[in-house]
Design an enzyme around this catalytic site. Structure first.
Site, PDB file in Angstrom:
ATOM      1  N   LYS A 202     -44.461  19.444 -52.619  1.00  0.00           N
ATOM      2  CA  LYS A 202     -45.165  18.156 -52.535  1.00  0.00           C
ATOM      3  C   LYS A 202     -44.355  17.139 -53.329  1.00  0.00           C
ATOM      4  CE  LYS A 202     -49.463  15.831 -53.713  1.00  0.00           C
ATOM      5  NZ  LYS A 202     -50.879  15.995 -54.051  1.00  0.00           N
ATOM      6  N   LYS A 255     -45.031  18.223 -47.865  1.00  0.00           N
ATOM      7  CA  LYS A 255     -45.785  16.972 -47.858  1.00  0.00           C
ATOM      8  C   LYS A 255     -45.016  15.898 -48.612  1.00  0.00           C
ATOM      9  CE  LYS A 255     -49.968  15.133 -49.777  1.00  0.00           C
ATOM     10  NZ  LYS A 255     -50.977  15.338 -50.738  1.00  0.00           N
TER      11      LYS A 255
HETATM   12  C1  PBG Z   1     -54.393  15.041 -54.509  1.00  0.00           C
HETATM   13  C2  PBG Z   1     -53.819  14.718 -53.167  1.00  0.00           C
HETATM   14  C3  PBG Z   1     -53.099  13.572 -52.750  1.00  0.00           C
HETATM   15  C4  PBG Z   1     -52.907  13.710 -51.371  1.00  0.00           C
HETATM   16  C5  PBG Z   1     -53.490  14.925 -50.999  1.00  0.00           C
HETATM   17  N1  PBG Z   1     -54.020  15.535 -52.125  1.00  0.00           N
HETATM   18  C6  PBG Z   1     -52.694  12.363 -53.478  1.00  0.00           C
HETATM   19  C7  PBG Z   1     -51.698  12.374 -54.528  1.00  0.00           C
HETATM   20  O1  PBG Z   1     -51.031  13.362 -54.812  1.00  0.00           O
HETATM   21  O2  PBG Z   1     -51.592  11.315 -55.146  1.00  0.00           O
HETATM   22  C8  PBG Z   1     -52.232  12.706 -50.487  1.00  0.00           C
HETATM   23  C9  PBG Z   1     -52.651  12.730 -49.062  1.00  0.00           C
HETATM   24  C10 PBG Z   1     -52.297  11.525 -48.274  1.00  0.00           C
HETATM   25  O3  PBG Z   1     -51.614  10.592 -48.715  1.00  0.00           O
HETATM   26  O4  PBG Z   1     -52.733  11.509 -47.113  1.00  0.00           O
HETATM   27  N2  PBG Z   1     -53.487  15.277 -55.503  1.00  0.00           N
END
Ligand code: PBG
Length: 330
Positions: A202, A255
């Site tokens: 991520k 992601k």
């Molecule tokens: C929680 C999380 C996030 C997303 C999914 N789970 C946000 C982040 O890390 O700030 C992002 C999903 C999206 O942008 O569609 N940590």
């Protein structure tokens, strides 16, 4: 697979196989179908509530009754799973709303499993929505995120989701060691059959912008770069994935998706694990915005973007467009 130099096949004319829709369909290598899709749902307390999210047209913060309606439509369209994000009424410095027995996620999971037992319910396991400061772990002196101290809270959150009936738990916090901590906690509590889908690679990304409005989870200070990945790193992404698999992840996620297709491809080819791509909020909103201005064809651009994720190696695609896509593919 290896290809010989084109010069060795003087009679090859690729265009021959592109002459008609039927022929193109016959030789198509990749397919996008509703069965690959996961629909994210933002759930908050209340009744008959559909609060629009300004930066994500067509996406809402839903009360449990409305979320059930949405999930039912998705299931009828052939979408096998939803991914639940909770927006709690109360935030604090230990994210107590994340693992409360009657927290918003626990409530909607119970409702969905009761009313739609065949729909897979995946829960996002993170603390940011439940923390007053908006970070994904425990914060020390408004500066450091404490990795190890955050693990028991994440494990407790995952266990409480699974106890409520979640089919799959999906940790998205990016603390090191959280998959092992969650696995151990689940196993200790008779939940050894609950799979973990880890947000393994991520990246710290500008494409999460609209989500933070949707989930009300923007950090109040600093950013997430001390725990989410640097977009410049591929080998590190492979180590993150290897680590999560070693710790017990059953499925892994990359992601965002569109800006990281090379990572997705490498993760799928090197590990061969069930692999998910998250087409994040910014990927969704930029197509929506361009379509609203009449600059892009929404349907064409969305399907092309999602197909590229399948081609790169995604088995599973998490997308806010899941319902539209399922309709378009019918
Ligand atoms: C929680 C999380 C996030 C997303 C999914 N789970 C946000 C982040 O890390 O700030 C992002 C999903 C999206 O942008 O569609 N940590």
């Amino acid at each position: 697979m290896s290809f010989r130099a084109v010069g060795q096949f003087p009679n090859y004319r690729p265009r021959r196989l592109r002459q008609s829709p039927a022929l193109r369909r016959l030789v198509r290598e990749t397919e996008l179908s509703a069965g690959n899709l996961v629909l994210p749902l933002f759930v908050r307390s209340g009744k008959r509530r559909r609060d629009p999210i300004g930066s994500m047209p067509g996406v809402f913060q839903l009360s449990p009754d409305e979320a059930l309606i949405e999930a039912t439509k998705a299931f009828k369209l052939g979408i096998p799973a939803v991914l639940i994000f909770g927006i709690p009424d109360h935030k604090d410095k230990k994210a107590s709303g994340a693992y409360h027995k009657n927290g918003i996620v626990q409530q909607i999971v119970r409702l969905l499993k009761k009313e739609l037992p065949e729909l897979l319910v995946i829960t996002d396991v993170c603390l940011c929505e439940y923390m007053s400061h908006g970070h994904c772990g425990i914060v020390h002196e408004e500066r450091h995120i404490l990795n190890d101290a955050s693990l028991p809270l994440l494990a407790r959150t995952a266990r409480s989701h699974a106890e409520a009936g979640a089919d799959i738990v999906a940790p998205s916090d990016m603390m090191d060691g959280r998959v092992a901590a969650i696995r151990a906690e689940l196993d200790k509590n008779g939940l050894e059959d609950t799979p973990i889908l880890s947000y393994a690679a991520k990246f710290a990304s500008a494409f999460y912008g609209p989500f933070r409005e949707a989930a009300e989870s923007a950090p109040k200070f600093g950013d997430r770069r001390s725990y989410q990945m640097d977009g410049a790193n591929t080998n590190e992404a492979m180590r993150e994935v290897a680590m999560d698999i070693a710790e017990g992840a059953d499925m892994v996620m990359v992601k965002p998706a569109l800006a990281y297709l090379d990572i997705l491809h490498r993760v799928k080819t090197e590990f061969g694990y069930p692999t998910a791509a998250y087409a994040v909020s910014g990927e969704f909103s930029m197509i929506k915005a361009a379509a609203e201005k009449g600059w892009l064809d929404e349907r064409g651009a969305t399907l092309e973007a999602l197909l590229s994720m399948r081609r790169a190696g995604a088995d599973i695609i998490i997308t806010y467009s899941a319902m539209d896509v399922a309709r378009w593919l019918k």
